[in-house]
Design an enzyme around this catalytic site. Structure first.
Site, PDB file in Angstrom:
ATOM      1  N   LYS A 137       1.476   4.300  -2.807  1.00 13.11           N
ATOM      2  CA  LYS A 137       1.042   5.641  -2.453  1.00 13.11           C
ATOM      3  C   LYS A 137       2.357   6.501  -2.754  1.00 13.11           C
ATOM      4  O   LYS A 137       2.248   7.692  -3.105  1.00 13.11           O
ATOM      5  CB  LYS A 137       0.531   5.629  -0.935  1.00 13.11           C
ATOM      6  CG  LYS A 137      -0.771   5.347  -1.139  1.00 13.11           C
ATOM      7  CD  LYS A 137      -1.915   6.162  -2.029  1.00 13.11           C
ATOM      8  CE  LYS A 137      -3.360   5.899  -1.871  1.00 13.11           C
ATOM      9  NZ  LYS A 137      -4.129   6.464  -2.799  1.00 13.11           N
ATOM     10  N   TYR A 177       0.903  -1.184   0.053  1.00  8.99           N
ATOM     11  CA  TYR A 177       0.143  -0.006  -0.188  1.00  8.99           C
ATOM     12  C   TYR A 177       0.848   1.228  -0.131  1.00  8.99           C
ATOM     13  O   TYR A 177       0.437   2.189  -0.707  1.00  8.99           O
ATOM     14  CB  TYR A 177      -0.816   0.031   1.311  1.00  8.99           C
ATOM     15  CG  TYR A 177      -1.938   1.238   1.343  1.00  8.99           C
ATOM     16  CD1 TYR A 177      -2.535   1.576   0.167  1.00  8.99           C
ATOM     17  CD2 TYR A 177      -1.675   2.312   2.211  1.00  8.99           C
ATOM     18  CE1 TYR A 177      -3.544   2.727   0.146  1.00  8.99           C
ATOM     19  CE2 TYR A 177      -2.222   3.330   2.508  1.00  8.99           C
ATOM     20  CZ  TYR A 177      -3.323   3.480   1.214  1.00  8.99           C
ATOM     21  OH  TYR A 177      -4.202   4.818   1.297  1.00  8.99           O
TER      22      TYR A 177
HETATM   23  P1  NDP Z   1     -13.375   4.411   0.702  1.00  4.87           P
HETATM   24  O1  NDP Z   1     -13.170   3.001   0.621  1.00  4.87           O
HETATM   25  O2  NDP Z   1     -14.534   5.121   1.527  1.00  4.87           O
HETATM   26  O3  NDP Z   1     -13.520   4.872  -0.790  1.00  4.87           O
HETATM   27  C1  NDP Z   1     -12.903   4.236  -1.863  1.00  4.87           C
HETATM   28  C2  NDP Z   1     -13.400   4.863  -3.158  1.00  4.87           C
HETATM   29  O4  NDP Z   1     -12.686   4.363  -4.362  1.00  4.87           O
HETATM   30  C3  NDP Z   1     -15.076   4.275  -3.197  1.00  4.87           C
HETATM   31  O5  NDP Z   1     -15.758   5.305  -3.685  1.00  4.87           O
HETATM   32  C4  NDP Z   1     -14.748   3.086  -4.385  1.00  4.87           C
HETATM   33  O6  NDP Z   1     -15.924   3.000  -5.178  1.00  4.87           O
HETATM   34  C5  NDP Z   1     -13.569   3.800  -5.056  1.00  4.87           C
HETATM   35  N1  NDP Z   1     -12.961   2.583  -5.852  1.00  4.87           N
HETATM   36  C6  NDP Z   1     -11.952   1.532  -5.146  1.00  4.87           C
HETATM   37  N2  NDP Z   1     -11.516   0.555  -6.021  1.00  4.87           N
HETATM   38  C7  NDP Z   1     -12.108   0.877  -7.191  1.00  4.87           C
HETATM   39  C8  NDP Z   1     -12.243   0.313  -8.508  1.00  4.87           C
HETATM   40  N3  NDP Z   1     -11.568  -0.744  -8.747  1.00  4.87           N
HETATM   41  N4  NDP Z   1     -12.600   1.000  -9.549  1.00  4.87           N
HETATM   42  C9  NDP Z   1     -13.495   2.264  -9.485  1.00  4.87           C
HETATM   43  N5  NDP Z   1     -13.497   2.787  -8.014  1.00  4.87           N
HETATM   44  C10 NDP Z   1     -12.859   2.309  -7.014  1.00  4.87           C
HETATM   45  O7  NDP Z   1     -12.096   5.118   1.062  1.00  4.87           O
HETATM   46  P2  NDP Z   1     -11.706   6.573   1.334  1.00  4.87           P
HETATM   47  O8  NDP Z   1     -12.549   7.631   0.830  1.00  4.87           O
HETATM   48  O9  NDP Z   1     -10.603   6.680   2.570  1.00  4.87           O
HETATM   49  O10 NDP Z   1     -10.323   6.549   0.358  1.00  4.87           O
HETATM   50  C11 NDP Z   1     -10.336   7.415  -0.918  1.00  4.87           C
HETATM   51  C12 NDP Z   1      -8.706   7.539  -1.303  1.00  4.87           C
HETATM   52  O11 NDP Z   1      -8.052   8.295   0.013  1.00  4.87           O
HETATM   53  C13 NDP Z   1      -8.110   6.630  -1.621  1.00  4.87           C
HETATM   54  O12 NDP Z   1      -7.125   6.799  -2.707  1.00  4.87           O
HETATM   55  C14 NDP Z   1      -7.213   6.148  -0.337  1.00  4.87           C
HETATM   56  O13 NDP Z   1      -6.220   5.608  -0.625  1.00  4.87           O
HETATM   57  C15 NDP Z   1      -6.895   7.550   0.103  1.00  4.87           C
HETATM   58  N6  NDP Z   1      -6.652   7.804   1.669  1.00  4.87           N
HETATM   59  C16 NDP Z   1      -7.405   7.378   2.379  1.00  4.87           C
HETATM   60  C17 NDP Z   1      -6.998   7.494   3.763  1.00  4.87           C
HETATM   61  C18 NDP Z   1      -7.979   7.114   5.194  1.00  4.87           C
HETATM   62  O14 NDP Z   1      -7.409   6.670   6.079  1.00  4.87           O
HETATM   63  N7  NDP Z   1      -9.276   6.625   4.879  1.00  4.87           N
HETATM   64  C19 NDP Z   1      -5.894   8.195   4.187  1.00  4.87           C
HETATM   65  C20 NDP Z   1      -5.121   8.608   2.974  1.00  4.87           C
HETATM   66  C21 NDP Z   1      -5.264   8.399   1.883  1.00  4.87           C
HETATM   67  P3  NDP Z   1     -16.707   1.605  -5.494  1.00  4.87           P
HETATM   68  O15 NDP Z   1     -16.273   0.422  -4.563  1.00  4.87           O
HETATM   69  O16 NDP Z   1     -18.079   1.991  -5.568  1.00  4.87           O
HETATM   70  O17 NDP Z   1     -15.968   1.376  -6.985  1.00  4.87           O
HETATM   71  C1  8X3 Z   2      -4.283   5.651   4.804  1.00  4.31           C
HETATM   72  C2  8X3 Z   2      -3.306   5.955   5.979  1.00  4.31           C
HETATM   73  O1  8X3 Z   2      -2.077   5.101   7.862  1.00  4.31           O
HETATM   74  O2  8X3 Z   2      -4.370   4.047   7.435  1.00  4.31           O
HETATM   75  O3  8X3 Z   2      -3.686   5.949   3.540  1.00  4.31           O
HETATM   76  O4  8X3 Z   2      -2.421   3.519   5.873  1.00  4.31           O
HETATM   77  S1  8X3 Z   2      -3.248   4.553   6.715  1.00  4.31           S
END
Ligand code: NDP
Ligand code: 8X3
Length: 250
Positions: free
Chosen positions: A155, A151
């Site tokens: 990133k 992961y």
């Molecule tokens: P969620 O799981 O709530 O949202 C993830 C989103 O990505 C969903 O809308 C999902 O839609 C979409 N997605 C996943 N796989 C696919 C795919 N194969 N095709 C199309 N869409 C896809 O997580 P977050 O909102 O937290 O995550 C959003 C971003 O933020 C990500 O890039 C994550 O790595 C990043 N992030 C998150 C953090 C956290 O702690 N939550 C911290 C730092 C970064 P669907 O399943 O409907 O396709």
């Molecule tokens: C998500 C942040 O620390 O949960 O990108 O992996 S962490």
């Protein structure tokens, strides 16, 4: 002039909250995700505020991705803002025990999917000599933590791609930046731990960032004047100092 934004991963978490924030500001929206029912619900909720078009595709699938973006109706065709947000962690295992399906998912979605979507949209931005791309990275893109291996690699790749885009698209006046959150309370951990009960404890004992916090920051970035580009922003909850240092109180 009214702007149009395409947001990937708009069916939950940060992407969904960004759709709500942008709609409030009157930005036209193209919302993407695999879960059609959710796209329909969000479409219904936001169409009172702005024009909304939904695209239902899996960003792992190159052909589907290009066809979906090609199918965008002319009213939404001029995309000013691209939010590359779709992505997830899959698993949390030492490298010697990692599941290759999890590795494939993270590299395919977080890295290759982001590239496919960008490849499909960038040509119109270079032609217009304007545009704004925000890639949602992570604190995991700046620091590797135990069991985070692949992961974190995905990133780190997002950050490298962001920097590469910013350099290569500089002649066209296109803004490129990344927003890198620490722990945000979304469906992220449910996906990472595949619904296992362990996910319920991830955000216990401290106040994690909320999706809306990141959505507001994304709107701040896209609403800066033309000469200002937020290139790289790291944001933690106050209780978090780095990937492994979180002040929890029970
Ligand atoms: P969620 O799981 O709530 O949202 C993830 C989103 O990505 C969903 O809308 C999902 O839609 C979409 N997605 C996943 N796989 C696919 C795919 N194969 N095709 C199309 N869409 C896809 O997580 P977050 O909102 O937290 O995550 C959003 C971003 O933020 C990500 O890039 C994550 O790595 C990043 N992030 C998150 C953090 C956290 O702690 N939550 C911290 C730092 C970064 P669907 O399943 O409907 O396709
Ligand atoms: C998500 C942040 O620390 O949960 O990108 O992996 S962490």
């Amino acid at each position: 002039m009214t702007k149009t934004a395409l947001i990937t991963g708009a069916t939950s978490g940060i992407g969904e909250a960004t759709a709500y924030e942008f709609a409030k500001q009157g930005i036209n929206l193209i919302l993407c995700g695999r879960r059609l029912e959710r796209l329909n619900t969000i479409h219904k909720a936001l169409e009172r505020l702005t024009n909304v078009h939904i695209l239902n595709f899996d960003i792992r699938n190159k052909k589907e991705t290009f066809e979906a973006i090609e199918s965008i109706p002319s009213k939404f065709k001029n995309i000013d803002i691209l939010i590359n947000n779709a992505g997830n962690a899959h698993g949390l295992d030492p490298i010697n025990e990692g599941d290759t399906d999890d590795w494939d998912a993270m590299m395919d979605i977080n890295v290759k999917g982001l590239l496919y979507v960008s490849k499909a949209i960038i040509p119109q931005m270079t032609e217009q000599k304007s545009g704004h791309i925000i890639n949602i990275g992570s604190s995991a893109g700046k620091e590797v933590y135990p069991k985070g291996n692949v992961y974190c690699a995905s990133k780190h790749a997002v950050l490298a791609i962001t920097e590469g885009m910013r350099i290569d698209l500089n002649p066209y006046g296109i803004k490129v930046g990344s927003i890198n959150p620490g722990m945000v309370e979304t469906e992220f951990s449910q996906v990472r731990f595949k619904g296992d009960a362990i996910a319920d404890n991830v955000y216990k004992g401290f106040k994690a960032l909320q999706a809306k916090d990141i959505a507001e920051i994304i709107y701040f970035a896209v609403s800066r004047p033309p000469h200002v580009n937020i290139a790289d922003l790291l944001v933690f909850p106050t209780a978090q100092a780095n990937s492994v240092t979180v002040k929890k109180e029970f």
